[in-house]
Enzyme design. Structure first.
Site, PDB file in Angstrom:
ATOM      1  N   ASP A  73      -9.379   3.012   3.312  1.00 25.51           N
ATOM      2  CA  ASP A  73      -8.628   2.672   2.105  1.00 25.51           C
ATOM      3  C   ASP A  73      -9.413   3.021   0.855  1.00 25.51           C
ATOM      4  OD1 ASP A  73     -10.382   0.540   2.898  1.00 25.51           O
ATOM      5  OD2 ASP A  73      -9.404  -0.796   1.471  1.00 25.51           O
ATOM      6  N   GLU A 138     -11.099  -2.709   3.063  1.00 21.43           N
ATOM      7  CA  GLU A 138     -12.415  -2.997   2.482  1.00 21.43           C
ATOM      8  C   GLU A 138     -12.323  -3.133   0.974  1.00 21.43           C
ATOM      9  OE1 GLU A 138     -16.462  -2.509   0.868  1.00 21.43           O
ATOM     10  OE2 GLU A 138     -14.691  -1.296   0.438  1.00 21.43           O
TER      11      GLU A 138
END
EC number: 3.5.1.18
Length: 384
Positions: A73, A138
């Site tokens: 991400d 994250e």
């Protein structure tokens, strides 16, 4: 395009960057990575939860286990018109590969894959195991990502020996900095109770700001610890104080204070909590205090992993690296619960989370080679 741009690592980095995996979306990045590793004999396990995509992949059944960890991400792009090129259309400009995630951390992911491909090609019967732990959570709240994979592995007694997290740690040039630990982060929301009233009649009220002020002064001057070789002393910082109705003639009935500890491994969260409460109690405050521990400190000393990675950087990049624990938290804080040695290493971090995020093209292939060299040092040396 220069010749380094023609490498497999560069091509895979571009393919990953082109996928708009804004947290917590994965946009097919994990499938792409798995498709590259499947022919090498990896076993795959998806541990998706809470709308987050997580992948645990492993080749081999024995110890030692060397794990590469990271996230697919990326943070949002911000205004598209502020970018000099489409953030999800990888573009080479002035010797740099531009795109959201170029530095944080899709180039590292690509380098993981090509390093493993190169290592397995030369050492198909290597000792131990190679693993990947990847998440799409994250950059967000990180509550359904790496921590959930770690919990699943811990529940079945699976431990790691070494872990390299691909966070962008380099400061000026590839290899100048390895993160061998991170400080813990402990936040508090303090509510000091008073009695609301008219400022002209303070004897009929109780001002929580005035009552808290001496405690604030004491907390701000405490030396919480002395740190150690790798960590600076623990710090306590107030991030917000709020009270009142907005009127200048009303004594507030409550004062809310937000604060945070960034703490070294020589202190524990429980110790810091106890010392804080002791100060507040000594000043006789009527208060409520809610705590949130977002990350425990972790530290990896000068062991096998640090030695192998430092040697790899010296031989591939020609740089003498420094160990550092500066910066915020990372997923290493979760992995340290099941891993003996955890470090973070990746490209230069000067443009992470910024408009026109980029990575130097001529650093992409050396990053892969450094990871591959580390694999050889830890999983092939005893056989070759």
């Amino acid at each position: 395009m220069t010749s380094p741009a023609l490498t497999a690592t560069f091509a895979l980095a571009c393919e990953l960057i082109s996928r708009p995996s804004v947290t917590p979306e994965d946009s097919g990045c994990l499938e792409l990575i798995a498709s590259r590793l499947a022919p090498l004999g990896f076993r795959f396990e998806r541990i998706d939860t809470g709308g987050v995509c997580n992948l645990w992949a492993r080749r081999g059944d024995t110890a030692p286990i060397l794990c590469f960890a990271g996230h697919t991400d990326v943070v949002p792009t911000g205004p598209l018109d502020a970018w000099d090129s489409n953030p999800f259309q990888p573009t080479v400009r002035d010797g740099h590969l531009h795109g959201r995630g170029a530095a944080d951390m899709k180039t590292s992911l690509a380098a993981f894959v090509t390093a493993i491909e190169g290592f397995v090609a030369g050492h198909p019967d290597h000792q131990g195991s190679i693993a990947l732990l990847l998440t799409s959570d994250e950059e967000g709240i990180a509550s359904h990502g790496t921590v959930k994979v770690v919990e699943a592995l811990a529940a079945r007694g699976e431990r790691l020996d070494y872990c390299v997290v691909g966070e962008p740690t380099s400061v000026k040039t590839l290899g100048d900095t390895i993160k061998n630990g991170r400080r813990g982060s402990l936040s508090g929301t303090l509510r000091v109770k008073g009695v609301q009233g008219h400022v002209a009649y303070p004897q009929l009220a109780r001002n929580p700001i005035h009552e808290f002020a001496p405690a604030l002064a004491e907390l701000a001057t405490i030396r919480w610890d002395e740190g150690n070789e790798f960590f600076p002393p623990t710090t306590w910082q107030v991030s917000n104080i709020h009270a009142g109705t907005g009127a200048n003639n009303v004594i507030p009935g409550e004062c809310e204070v937000l604060f945070n500890f960034r703490f070294a491994s020589v202190s524990s969260a429980d110790q810091l909590k106890q010392r804080t409460h002791a100060v507040l109690d000594r000043h006789g405050l009527d208060y409520m205090l809610d705590w949130h521990l977002s990350g425990k400190p972790f530290l990896t000393g000068r062991g096998e992993l640090v030695a192998a990675l430092t040697d790899a950087i010296r031989n591939i990049a020609g740089v003498e690296t420094e160990l550092s624990t500066s910066g915020g938290t990372s997923d290493g804080r979760f992995i340290a619960d099941i891993c003996n040695e955890v470090v973070e290493f990746g490209p230069v971090n000067a443009t992470i989370h910024k408009v026109n995020e980029c990575v130097a093209v001529d650093a992409i292939e050396p990053l892969s080679k450094i990871y591959e060299y580390t694999l050889r040092a830890l999983l092939a040396a005893k056989r070759d």
